[in-house]
Design an enzyme around this catalytic site. Structure first.
Site, PDB file in Angstrom:
ATOM      1  N   HIS A 109      56.802  45.710  25.434  1.00  0.00           N
ATOM      2  CA  HIS A 109      57.022  44.272  25.598  1.00  0.00           C
ATOM      3  C   HIS A 109      57.900  43.704  24.500  1.00  0.00           C
ATOM      4  O   HIS A 109      57.915  42.492  24.270  1.00  0.00           O
ATOM      5  CB  HIS A 109      55.675  43.526  25.620  1.00  0.00           C
ATOM      6  N   SER A 177      43.106  43.844  27.986  1.00  0.00           N
ATOM      7  CA  SER A 177      42.229  43.278  29.030  1.00  0.00           C
ATOM      8  C   SER A 177      42.558  43.844  30.406  1.00  0.00           C
ATOM      9  O   SER A 177      41.859  43.592  31.375  1.00  0.00           O
ATOM     10  CB  SER A 177      42.400  41.754  29.070  1.00  0.00           C
ATOM     11  N   LEU A 202      36.513  45.939  23.143  1.00  0.00           N
ATOM     12  CA  LEU A 202      35.352  45.152  22.702  1.00  0.00           C
ATOM     13  C   LEU A 202      34.365  44.958  23.846  1.00  0.00           C
ATOM     14  O   LEU A 202      33.152  44.959  23.658  1.00  0.00           O
ATOM     15  CB  LEU A 202      35.837  43.784  22.186  1.00  0.00           C
ATOM     16  N   GLU A 203      34.932  44.815  25.053  1.00  0.00           N
ATOM     17  CA  GLU A 203      34.082  44.620  26.251  1.00  0.00           C
ATOM     18  C   GLU A 203      34.809  45.256  27.434  1.00  0.00           C
ATOM     19  O   GLU A 203      35.999  45.564  27.326  1.00  0.00           O
ATOM     20  CB  GLU A 203      33.887  43.125  26.515  1.00  0.00           C
TER      21      GLU A 203
HETATM   22  C1  BV8 Z   1      57.266  42.905  35.314  1.00  0.00           C
HETATM   23  C2  BV8 Z   1      55.356  39.707  25.362  1.00  0.00           C
HETATM   24  C3  BV8 Z   1      58.701  43.512  37.020  1.00  0.00           C
HETATM   25  C4  BV8 Z   1      55.633  38.358  24.867  1.00  0.00           C
HETATM   26  C5  BV8 Z   1      53.959  39.802  27.361  1.00  0.00           C
HETATM   27  C6  BV8 Z   1      52.208  43.752  39.665  1.00  0.00           C
HETATM   28  C7  BV8 Z   1      53.230  44.654  39.343  1.00  0.00           C
HETATM   29  C8  BV8 Z   1      54.275  44.260  38.492  1.00  0.00           C
HETATM   30  C9  BV8 Z   1      54.287  42.973  37.938  1.00  0.00           C
HETATM   31  C10 BV8 Z   1      53.278  42.086  38.259  1.00  0.00           C
HETATM   32  C11 BV8 Z   1      52.252  42.470  39.117  1.00  0.00           C
HETATM   33  N1  BV8 Z   1      51.410  41.409  39.239  1.00  0.00           N
HETATM   34  C12 BV8 Z   1      51.862  40.392  38.483  1.00  0.00           C
HETATM   35  C13 BV8 Z   1      53.010  40.761  37.900  1.00  0.00           C
HETATM   36  C14 BV8 Z   1      53.814  39.907  37.015  1.00  0.00           C
HETATM   37  C15 BV8 Z   1      53.374  39.947  35.560  1.00  0.00           C
HETATM   38  C16 BV8 Z   1      51.898  40.038  35.374  1.00  0.00           C
HETATM   39  O1  BV8 Z   1      51.348  41.126  35.173  1.00  0.00           O
HETATM   40  N2  BV8 Z   1      51.233  38.888  35.374  1.00  0.00           N
HETATM   41  C17 BV8 Z   1      49.802  38.865  35.113  1.00  0.00           C
HETATM   42  C18 BV8 Z   1      49.469  37.625  34.301  1.00  0.00           C
HETATM   43  C19 BV8 Z   1      49.088  38.902  36.457  1.00  0.00           C
HETATM   44  N3  BV8 Z   1      54.017  41.057  34.879  1.00  0.00           N
HETATM   45  C20 BV8 Z   1      55.252  40.873  34.404  1.00  0.00           C
HETATM   46  O2  BV8 Z   1      55.898  39.863  34.568  1.00  0.00           O
HETATM   47  C21 BV8 Z   1      55.870  42.031  33.623  1.00  0.00           C
HETATM   48  N4  BV8 Z   1      57.155  42.300  34.170  1.00  0.00           N
HETATM   49  O3  BV8 Z   1      56.351  43.330  35.939  1.00  0.00           O
HETATM   50  O4  BV8 Z   1      58.539  42.992  35.730  1.00  0.00           O
HETATM   51  C22 BV8 Z   1      60.112  43.450  37.330  1.00  0.00           C
HETATM   52  C23 BV8 Z   1      60.558  44.243  38.341  1.00  0.00           C
HETATM   53  C24 BV8 Z   1      61.881  44.208  38.635  1.00  0.00           C
HETATM   54  C25 BV8 Z   1      62.732  43.380  37.930  1.00  0.00           C
HETATM   55  C26 BV8 Z   1      62.274  42.597  36.904  1.00  0.00           C
HETATM   56  C27 BV8 Z   1      60.935  42.610  36.587  1.00  0.00           C
HETATM   57  C28 BV8 Z   1      56.111  41.690  32.169  1.00  0.00           C
HETATM   58  C29 BV8 Z   1      54.816  41.465  31.457  1.00  0.00           C
HETATM   59  C30 BV8 Z   1      55.096  41.308  29.965  1.00  0.00           C
HETATM   60  C31 BV8 Z   1      54.942  39.877  29.585  1.00  0.00           C
HETATM   61  N5  BV8 Z   1      54.993  39.765  28.120  1.00  0.00           N
HETATM   62  N6  BV8 Z   1      54.074  39.712  26.025  1.00  0.00           N
HETATM   63  C32 BV8 Z   1      54.590  37.883  23.915  1.00  0.00           C
HETATM   64  O5  BV8 Z   1      53.759  38.692  23.414  1.00  0.00           O
HETATM   65  O6  BV8 Z   1      54.612  36.686  23.666  1.00  0.00           O
HETATM   66  S1  BV8 Z   1      52.421  40.017  28.052  1.00  0.00           S
HETATM   67  C33 BV8 Z   1      51.178  39.688  26.945  1.00  0.00           C
HETATM   68  O7  BV8 Z   1      49.970  40.105  27.598  1.00  0.00           O
HETATM   69  C34 BV8 Z   1      51.207  40.511  25.697  1.00  0.00           C
HETATM   70  O8  BV8 Z   1      52.259  41.440  25.656  1.00  0.00           O
HETATM   71  C35 BV8 Z   1      49.924  41.267  25.744  1.00  0.00           C
HETATM   72  O9  BV8 Z   1      49.988  42.475  25.109  1.00  0.00           O
HETATM   73  C36 BV8 Z   1      49.794  41.412  27.179  1.00  0.00           C
HETATM   74  C37 BV8 Z   1      48.512  41.938  27.684  1.00  0.00           C
HETATM   75  O10 BV8 Z   1      47.482  41.264  27.038  1.00  0.00           O
HETATM   76  P1  BV8 Z   1      46.460  42.166  26.174  1.00  0.00           P
HETATM   77  O11 BV8 Z   1      47.244  42.933  25.174  1.00  0.00           O
HETATM   78  O12 BV8 Z   1      45.596  42.927  27.098  1.00  0.00           O
HETATM   79  O13 BV8 Z   1      45.673  41.036  25.414  1.00  0.00           O
HETATM   80  P2  BV8 Z   1      44.480  40.169  25.995  1.00  0.00           P
HETATM   81  O14 BV8 Z   1      44.278  39.032  25.049  1.00  0.00           O
HETATM   82  O15 BV8 Z   1      44.696  39.908  27.444  1.00  0.00           O
HETATM   83  O16 BV8 Z   1      43.206  41.143  25.888  1.00  0.00           O
HETATM   84  C38 BV8 Z   1      42.771  41.573  24.614  1.00  0.00           C
HETATM   85  C39 BV8 Z   1      41.665  42.571  24.852  1.00  0.00           C
HETATM   86  O17 BV8 Z   1      41.226  43.049  23.579  1.00  0.00           O
HETATM   87  C40 BV8 Z   1      40.441  41.968  25.536  1.00  0.00           C
HETATM   88  O18 BV8 Z   1      39.984  42.853  26.548  1.00  0.00           O
HETATM   89  C41 BV8 Z   1      39.399  41.879  24.414  1.00  0.00           C
HETATM   90  O19 BV8 Z   1      38.088  42.122  24.894  1.00  0.00           O
HETATM   91  C42 BV8 Z   1      39.826  42.993  23.501  1.00  0.00           C
HETATM   92  N7  BV8 Z   1      39.512  42.756  22.082  1.00  0.00           N
HETATM   93  C43 BV8 Z   1      39.498  41.576  21.416  1.00  0.00           C
HETATM   94  N8  BV8 Z   1      39.175  41.805  20.136  1.00  0.00           N
HETATM   95  C44 BV8 Z   1      38.992  43.140  19.990  1.00  0.00           C
HETATM   96  C45 BV8 Z   1      39.209  43.753  21.229  1.00  0.00           C
HETATM   97  N9  BV8 Z   1      39.083  45.071  21.429  1.00  0.00           N
HETATM   98  C46 BV8 Z   1      38.744  45.825  20.344  1.00  0.00           C
HETATM   99  N10 BV8 Z   1      38.531  45.309  19.123  1.00  0.00           N
HETATM  100  C47 BV8 Z   1      38.633  43.983  18.905  1.00  0.00           C
HETATM  101  N11 BV8 Z   1      38.409  43.486  17.677  1.00  0.00           N
END
Ligand code: BV8
Length: 233
Positions: A109, A177, A202-203
Site C-alpha cells: 500500500h 482486520s 488481538l481478536e
Molecule cells: C484495489 C494506504 C483494484 C493509505 C490503504 C474486492 C476485490 C478488490 C478490491 C475490492 C474488493 N472489495 C472492495 C474493494 C475495494 C477496496 C476495499 O477493499 N475496500 C474495503 C473497505 C471493502 N480495495 C481497494 O480499493 C484496493 N485497491 O483493490 O484495486 C483495482 C483493480 C484494477 C484497477 C485499479 C484498482 C486498495 C486498498 C488499499 C487502500 N489503502 N492504506 C493509508 O494507509 O492511508 S488501506 C488501509 O487499510 C491500510 O493500508 C491498512 O493497512 C488497511 C487494512 O487495515 P488493517 O491493516 O487491517 O488495519 P485495521 O485497523 O483494519 O485492523 C487492525 C487489526 O489489528 C484489527 O483486527 C485489530 O484487532 C488488530 N490489532 C489492534 N491492535 C493490535 C492488533 N493485533 C495485534 N496486536 C495489537 N496490539
C-alpha cells in the site's frame, strides 16, 4: 530448522499499534475521525488536496516518534535465522519493518516516507510535510502526492505477491482486520497452494475462519512466541 521452507507474512496496522501508530478500525481507529472518502481516495485528493496533505502530514508527524516494537524485531530475527525464504508483505505505510531490520519486504500500500510526482511519476524519499506548493525535484511541477495506494488504486507488486503465495508452505497474517482487499484474499491463495495458514491478531479478524490456526493477543506477546516456535523447528 523450521518445518516450513517458504513463508509469506502479511502484516497490518495491528503490528504497529504498540509502537503508538493508530489502527484504522476498532476503538480510537483513524476511520473514526476521518472518512476514507475524504482522505484516502484519488477523488478526495482531486477534490481537496490540502485536506489530504494535512491527513498524511499528521501521520508523518506521528511516525517520527514511532519505534519498531518486539513484534517487528521478532519478524526481522525470523528472516535472519530461518534457513528458507521469508517474505513480509505489509499493508502498513510506516517504515518500522525496515527499522527493525527486515530486508525482504513489499509495501503493497505504498510508503508514508516517500512522495510521488503525479506529473512525471518520480518517487523520492520524503520525511517532511507535503503541500500543493511542493515542487517535484525532477520535473519542477507542483504535483506531489503521498506515495501510498488509495482505495480504488492498484496495490504494488501484486504479481510478485501472488507468485510467493502460490509457492508458500506457511502463510502468517498478523495484526490485520481482513477487511481490505485484495490483501484480505491472500489467505485463500496460500491455502489453494496447500500452505498452512495462521492468524496472529488481538481478536478474530473478519477472515478468521479461513485460518487453520489462530493465536490471540497483542502482537508484542504472540509474535515473538510464535517466531521462537518456528525457529525451534
Ligand atoms: C484495489 C494506504 C483494484 C493509505 C490503504 C474486492 C476485490 C478488490 C478490491 C475490492 C474488493 N472489495 C472492495 C474493494 C475495494 C477496496 C476495499 O477493499 N475496500 C474495503 C473497505 C471493502 N480495495 C481497494 O480499493 C484496493 N485497491 O483493490 O484495486 C483495482 C483493480 C484494477 C484497477 C485499479 C484498482 C486498495 C486498498 C488499499 C487502500 N489503502 N492504506 C493509508 O494507509 O492511508 S488501506 C488501509 O487499510 C491500510 O493500508 C491498512 O493497512 C488497511 C487494512 O487495515 P488493517 O491493516 O487491517 O488495519 P485495521 O485497523 O483494519 O485492523 C487492525 C487489526 O489489528 C484489527 O483486527 C485489530 O484487532 C488488530 N490489532 C489492534 N491492535 C493490535 C492488533 N493485533 C495485534 N496486536 C495489537 N496490539
Amino acid at each position: 530448522m523450521s518445518a516450513y521452507h517458504n513463508i509469506v507474512i502479511l502484516t497490518g496496522a495491528g503490528l504497529s499499534a504498540e509502537s503508538g501508530l493508530g489502527t484504522f478500525r476498532g476503538p480510537g481507529g483513524l476511520w473514526e475521525n476521518f472518512r476514507i472518502e475524504d482522505v484516502a481516495t484519488p477523488e478526495a485528493f482531486a477534490r481537496d488536496p490540502v485536506r489530504v496533505h494535512e491527513f498524511y502530514n499528521l501521520r508523518r508527524s506521528w511516525h517520527k516518534q514511532a519505534l519498531p516494537n518486539a513484534a517487528h524485531l521478532a519478524l526481522a530475527r525470523l528472516e535472519r535465522e530461518h534457513g528458507g525464504n521469508v517474505l513480509a508483505v505489509t499493508q502498513n505505510i510506516d517504515a518500522l519493518h525496515e527499522a527493525a531490520g527486515t530486508k525482504n519486504l513489499i509495501h503493497m500500500h505504498g510508503e508514508l516516507e516517500r512522495a510521488l510526482c503525479a506529473a512525471c511519476g518520480t518517487s523520492a524519499p520524503w520525511k517532511e510535510d507535503l503541500s500543493i506548493e511542493t515542487l517535484c525535484a525532477r520535473c519542477g511541477e507542483a504535483a506531489m502526492r503521498p506515495d501510498v495506494v488509495w482505495f480504488g488504486e492498484m496495490p504494488r507488486e501484486m504479481e510478485r505477491i501472488y507468485e510467493a503465495l502460490g509457492a508458500c508452505d506457511l502463510f502468517v497474517s498478523i495484526g490485520t482486520s481482513g477487511t481490505v482487499y485484495p490483501a484480505a484474499g491472500f489467505v485463500m491463495e496460500a491455502r489453494a497452494a496447500g500452505a498452512h495458514a495462521v492468524e496472529l491478531n488481538l481478536e478474530p479478524s473478519d477472515g478468521a475462519d479461513l485460518f487453520l490456526e489462530r493465536l490471540e493477543g497483542p502482537a508484542t506477546g504472540i509474535v515473538p512466541t510464535y517466531v521462537d516456535r518456528l525457529l525451534a523447528g
